[in-house]
Write a protein that holds these residues in place. Structure first.
Motif, mmCIF file in Angstrom:
data_model
loop_
_atom_site.group_PDB
_atom_site.id
_atom_site.type_symbol
_atom_site.label_atom_id
_atom_site.label_comp_id
_atom_site.label_asym_id
_atom_site.label_seq_id
_atom_site.Cartn_x
_atom_site.Cartn_y
_atom_site.Cartn_z
ATOM 1 N N VAL A 133 0.838 -1.197 0.000
ATOM 2 C CA VAL A 133 0.000 0.000 0.000
ATOM 3 C C VAL A 133 0.875 1.250 0.000
ATOM 4 O O VAL A 133 0.642 2.208 -0.750
ATOM 5 C CB VAL A 133 -0.940 -0.022 1.208
ATOM 6 N N ALA A 134 1.937 1.215 0.834
ATOM 7 C CA ALA A 134 2.866 2.343 0.858
ATOM 8 C C ALA A 134 3.539 2.515 -0.496
ATOM 9 O O ALA A 134 3.764 3.643 -0.947
ATOM 10 C CB ALA A 134 3.912 2.125 1.945
ATOM 11 N N LEU A 135 3.817 1.378 -1.164
ATOM 12 C CA LEU A 135 4.451 1.461 -2.483
ATOM 13 C C LEU A 135 3.525 2.142 -3.488
ATOM 14 O O LEU A 135 3.950 3.004 -4.261
ATOM 15 C CB LEU A 135 4.811 0.042 -2.937
ATOM 16 N N VAL A 136 2.233 1.787 -3.440
ATOM 17 C CA VAL A 136 1.277 2.424 -4.355
ATOM 18 C C VAL A 136 1.232 3.926 -4.096
ATOM 19 O O VAL A 136 1.247 4.740 -5.030
ATOM 20 C CB VAL A 136 -0.116 1.802 -4.202
ATOM 21 N N TYR A 137 1.206 4.328 -2.806
ATOM 22 C CA TYR A 137 1.175 5.761 -2.537
ATOM 23 C C TYR A 137 2.462 6.446 -2.962
ATOM 24 O O TYR A 137 2.433 7.577 -3.445
ATOM 25 C CB TYR A 137 0.900 6.026 -1.059
ATOM 26 N N ALA A 141 -7.495 -0.878 0.848
ATOM 27 C CA ALA A 141 -6.661 0.322 0.987
ATOM 28 C C ALA A 141 -5.916 0.592 -0.305
ATOM 29 O O ALA A 141 -5.785 1.739 -0.734
ATOM 30 C CB ALA A 141 -5.678 0.146 2.144
ATOM 31 N N MET A 142 -5.456 -0.481 -0.958
ATOM 32 C CA MET A 142 -4.710 -0.287 -2.198
ATOM 33 C C MET A 142 -5.628 0.220 -3.312
ATOM 34 O O MET A 142 -5.241 1.103 -4.086
ATOM 35 C CB MET A 142 -4.059 -1.588 -2.607
ATOM 36 N N ALA A 143 -6.857 -0.308 -3.378
ATOM 37 C CA ALA A 143 -7.788 0.181 -4.402
ATOM 38 C C ALA A 143 -8.098 1.656 -4.177
ATOM 39 O O ALA A 143 -8.095 2.460 -5.114
ATOM 40 C CB ALA A 143 -9.068 -0.645 -4.374
ATOM 41 N N GLU A 144 -8.348 2.014 -2.913
ATOM 42 C CA GLU A 144 -8.629 3.413 -2.588
ATOM 43 C C GLU A 144 -7.445 4.304 -2.943
ATOM 44 O O GLU A 144 -7.612 5.401 -3.486
ATOM 45 C CB GLU A 144 -8.942 3.518 -1.093
ATOM 46 N N ALA A 145 -6.223 3.812 -2.671
ATOM 47 C CA ALA A 145 -5.029 4.597 -2.986
ATOM 48 C C ALA A 145 -4.882 4.765 -4.485
ATOM 49 O O ALA A 145 -4.636 5.865 -4.977
ATOM 50 C CB ALA A 145 -3.790 3.924 -2.407
ATOM 51 N N VAL A 155 13.027 0.148 -2.986
ATOM 52 C CA VAL A 155 12.168 0.577 -4.100
ATOM 53 C C VAL A 155 11.276 1.737 -3.674
ATOM 54 O O VAL A 155 11.155 2.748 -4.379
ATOM 55 C CB VAL A 155 11.332 -0.621 -4.611
ATOM 56 N N ILE A 156 10.645 1.607 -2.474
ATOM 57 C CA ILE A 156 9.784 2.701 -2.000
ATOM 58 C C ILE A 156 10.589 3.984 -1.845
ATOM 59 O O ILE A 156 10.162 5.068 -2.270
ATOM 60 C CB ILE A 156 9.125 2.307 -0.668
ATOM 61 N N ALA A 157 11.786 3.867 -1.244
ATOM 62 C CA ALA A 157 12.590 5.067 -0.996
ATOM 63 C C ALA A 157 12.990 5.725 -2.313
ATOM 64 O O ALA A 157 12.918 6.954 -2.448
ATOM 65 C CB ALA A 157 13.826 4.688 -0.190
ATOM 66 N N VAL A 158 13.364 4.906 -3.319
ATOM 67 C CA VAL A 158 13.768 5.487 -4.601
ATOM 68 C C VAL A 158 12.584 6.175 -5.272
ATOM 69 O O VAL A 158 12.719 7.266 -5.847
ATOM 70 C CB VAL A 158 14.376 4.388 -5.504
ATOM 71 N N PHE A 159 11.393 5.568 -5.164
ATOM 72 C CA PHE A 159 10.239 6.216 -5.780
ATOM 73 C C PHE A 159 9.920 7.535 -5.087
ATOM 74 O O PHE A 159 9.574 8.520 -5.755
ATOM 75 C CB PHE A 159 9.028 5.291 -5.763
ATOM 76 N N ILE A 160 10.023 7.566 -3.742
ATOM 77 C CA ILE A 160 9.790 8.844 -3.056
ATOM 78 C C ILE A 160 10.802 9.881 -3.513
ATOM 79 O O ILE A 160 10.463 11.030 -3.815
ATOM 80 C CB ILE A 160 9.877 8.647 -1.530
ATOM 81 N N LEU A 161 12.058 9.443 -3.639
ATOM 82 C CA LEU A 161 13.114 10.353 -4.058
ATOM 83 C C LEU A 161 12.888 10.868 -5.476
ATOM 84 O O LEU A 161 13.254 11.986 -5.801
ATOM 85 C CB LEU A 161 14.451 9.610 -3.969
ATOM 86 N N PRO A 170 7.376 4.237 -17.956
ATOM 87 C CA PRO A 170 7.555 2.780 -18.020
ATOM 88 C C PRO A 170 7.633 2.134 -16.648
ATOM 89 O O PRO A 170 7.147 1.009 -16.471
ATOM 90 C CB PRO A 170 8.863 2.616 -18.800
ATOM 91 N N LEU A 171 8.196 2.848 -15.667
ATOM 92 C CA LEU A 171 8.285 2.264 -14.326
ATOM 93 C C LEU A 171 6.899 2.043 -13.740
ATOM 94 O O LEU A 171 6.626 1.003 -13.118
ATOM 95 C CB LEU A 171 9.091 3.177 -13.405
ATOM 96 N N ILE A 172 5.992 3.013 -13.966
ATOM 97 C CA ILE A 172 4.651 2.868 -13.386
ATOM 98 C C ILE A 172 3.882 1.762 -14.103
ATOM 99 O O ILE A 172 3.151 0.992 -13.472
ATOM 100 C CB ILE A 172 3.910 4.220 -13.435
ATOM 101 N N ILE A 173 4.068 1.657 -15.444
ATOM 102 C CA ILE A 173 3.421 0.564 -16.179
ATOM 103 C C ILE A 173 3.900 -0.783 -15.642
ATOM 104 O O ILE A 173 3.113 -1.717 -15.393
ATOM 105 C CB ILE A 173 3.738 0.688 -17.680
ATOM 106 N N LEU A 174 5.215 -0.879 -15.416
ATOM 107 C CA LEU A 174 5.798 -2.118 -14.886
ATOM 108 C C LEU A 174 5.224 -2.446 -13.515
ATOM 109 O O LEU A 174 4.902 -3.607 -13.211
ATOM 110 C CB LEU A 174 7.306 -1.932 -14.793
ATOM 111 N N PHE A 175 5.053 -1.400 -12.708
ATOM 112 C CA PHE A 175 4.513 -1.607 -11.355
ATOM 113 C C PHE A 175 3.063 -2.092 -11.414
ATOM 114 O O PHE A 175 2.658 -2.973 -10.642
ATOM 115 C CB PHE A 175 4.636 -0.299 -10.581
#
Lengths: 85, 78, 115, 235
Positions: free
Chosen positions: A62-66, B51-55, C64-70, D114-119
């Motif tokens: 979920v954090a990754l999606v945000y 939560a993921m769908a909402e996000a 991965v999360i940290a790099v995306f935030i960055l 492309p990164l978001i598509i991959l995700f």
């Protein structure tokens, strides 16, 4: 040990509360957007912290999606304000 | 538990703000805040799928679609 | 490793709180953006890496999360600052320097010389 | 007056909800069906994520209905936005030059696309192992196209590949269901082996179905976004 985790979570929650207060009080629209943007970033960190607290790795998704999508709404409002959308 | 109560009250306040704002862009920002808090609430209630769908929907798509609709009509409510 | 992770999380949450305080207390949009971007990015980065150090199996996803935030946070902050400058939000009264205005004046001077 | 009427209606709804919900015992476990799913779900379907097991195995026909609803919504929006304009002249006047986004936004959107598509692909491929699934992955893919539209003014999306993707994904869903009907005796029967747990190719037909749903939802929402953006400069 749990007291330390509670301290961390409370610090983050205080940050969220201050950002939401700015989003509620901000005199102009960019102020509100800044408040919501700060809330998104702090929430990502708190979600990761809570997934460590619950000891479930899958909750990090979920954090990754945000982290991936949280900036698109801010970008949309910003592009509207410079007459770009 | 107390966090959940506080977040629910904050979500109610944000929803009421979205109702009362005359500037529709500010109302859209309030809607984004409602969606964010709802996602955090679903997360705290241990429903990561919802939560993921909402996000995924609330973070980008609805905000942008509202903004384009406002762009085509008008910014201030009469 | 566990202690190191907890120290990182402590630093991160302190910065998150300071970022929230900055967003609440600073006087105008641009100052708030500075607090809201730099502080919360560093705080989130440090917190997430701390969680990754506590659970070494989670390190990949944490990075991965940290790099995306960055990657994403500066884009939104830049777009928002530019948009609020263009839409005419005033600077704070006690602001000393306005580089954007100086840049536009610099752009205008050569035209006058040519003309 | 209008505010008073709306507030009284809201108050009526709140009071009715409170009265009707006050008879429900709070916190007691009355969910026999949910308990069956919790006990037998993983063994029945092979999907580690129980929500996916319910959505695509026990209640898969409802999912087909949901996808159909989304398709009809997308179709209605497309028809509404491509309504013929009244006058030719006003349309030309209404168009004005949109300022281009700054360099950072343009390059950043092109780099992140492309990164978001991959995700998004990761989300719907791992729908049976981690939270997420077709709807979430499709929304993430549509958000990537939205980002490209926001960052680049000249960006246009060709509608033919979107329509082809959407139709093929819908056909895949129905064909997999019909094969299940032929092999096992009921629609959307799981005819593939369940495989070992926690691996990508497990849970039988669920990854195929979720990929189809992800592509279909992504194509539909991208079509909605493209329609909204292409009609934006005509007021």
């Amino acid at each position: 040990m749990t007291a330390l985790w509670l301290l961390f979570l409370s610090l983050g929650a205080a940050g969220v509360a201050l950002c939401l207060a700015r989003a509620a009080a901000g005199p102009t629209t960019p102020d509100r957007v800044v408040g919501v943007d700060g809330t998104v970033t702090i929430s990502i960190a708190l979600m990761v912290l809570l997934s460590s607290f619950f000891d479930r790795q899958i909750y990090m998704d979920v954090a990754l999606v945000y982290a991936v999508l949280g900036f698109i709404g801010v970008l949309a409002v910003a592009r509207y304000m410079e007459r770009g959308v | 538990m107390i966090y959940i109560a506080i977040l629910t009250v904050a979500m109610l306040i944000a929803g009421l703000a979205a109702y009362f704002f005359r500037d529709l862009i500010a109302a859209v920002v309030a809607c984004a805040a409602v969606s964010l808090i709802a996602s955090v609430l679903f997360y705290l209630l241990q429903a990561p799928d919802v939560a993921m769908a909402e996000a995924a929907i609330g973070a980008g798509l609805t905000t942008a679609i509202f903004v384009i609709a406002i762009r085509k009509t008008g910014r201030y409510e009469k | 490793m566990y202690i190191f992770g907890q120290v990182l999380i402590g630093i991160g949450t302190a910065f998150l709180f300071l970022g929230g305080l900055g967003i609440f207390r600073l006087p105008d949009v641009y100052n708030r953006l500075q607090a809201g971007t730099k502080c919360t990015t560093l705080g989130a980065f440090s917190t997430i890496l701390g969680v990754g150090f506590i659970h070494p199996n989670w390190m990949l996803k944490a990075i991965v999360i940290a790099v995306f935030i960055l990657l994403t946070n500066p884009i939104s902050a830049h777009a928002l600052a530019r948009a609020s400058y263009k839409s005419g939000v005033k600077l704070w009264d006690k602001s000393v320097v306005d580089r954007c205005k100086e840049f536009e004046e610099c752009q205008e001077i050569p035209k006058e010389e040519e003309g | 007056m209008r505010a008073f009427v709306s507030f009284s209606v809201l108050a009526l709804i709140v009071v009715g909800l409170a009265l009707s919900l006050s008879h429900v015992p709070f916190g007691k476990d009355r969910m026999q069906v949910a308990n069956y799913y919790l006990d037998h779900g993983v063994a029945d379907t092979g999907a580690t994520n129980l929500v996916t097991a319910v959505v695509l195995n026990y209640r898969a026909l409802d999912t087909l209905g949901e996808v159909t609803v989304l398709f009809i919504a997308s179709l209605g929006l497309g028809v509404f936005l491509s309504w013929p304009k009244k006058k030719e002249g006003t349309q030309e006047e209404g168009k004005r030059e949109l300022p281009e986004a700054s360099l950072i936004v343009r390059r950043g959107s092109q780099f992140l696309f492309p990164l978001i598509i991959l995700f998004g692909g990761y989300i719907f491929l791992h729908g049976h192992l981690t939270p997420g699934g077709g709807f979430q992955g499709g929304s993430v893919i549509a958000s990537a196209f939205l980002l490209m539209f926001l960052g680049n003014n000249a960006y246009r999306l060709r509608h033919t590949p979107l329509t082809v993707t959407e139709s093929l994904a819908g056909i895949t869903f129905v064909v997999v269901g019909l094969i299940g009907l032929g092999v096992g005796g009921y629609f959307l029967n799981n005819f593939l082996p369940k495989g070992s747990m926690f691996s990508l190719f497990s849970a039988g037909v669920i990854p195929i179905l979720y990929s189809a749903i992800g592509l279909k939802v992504g194509a539909e929402l991208s079509g909605i976004v493209a329609n909204m953006f292409e009609s934006r400069s005509e007021r």
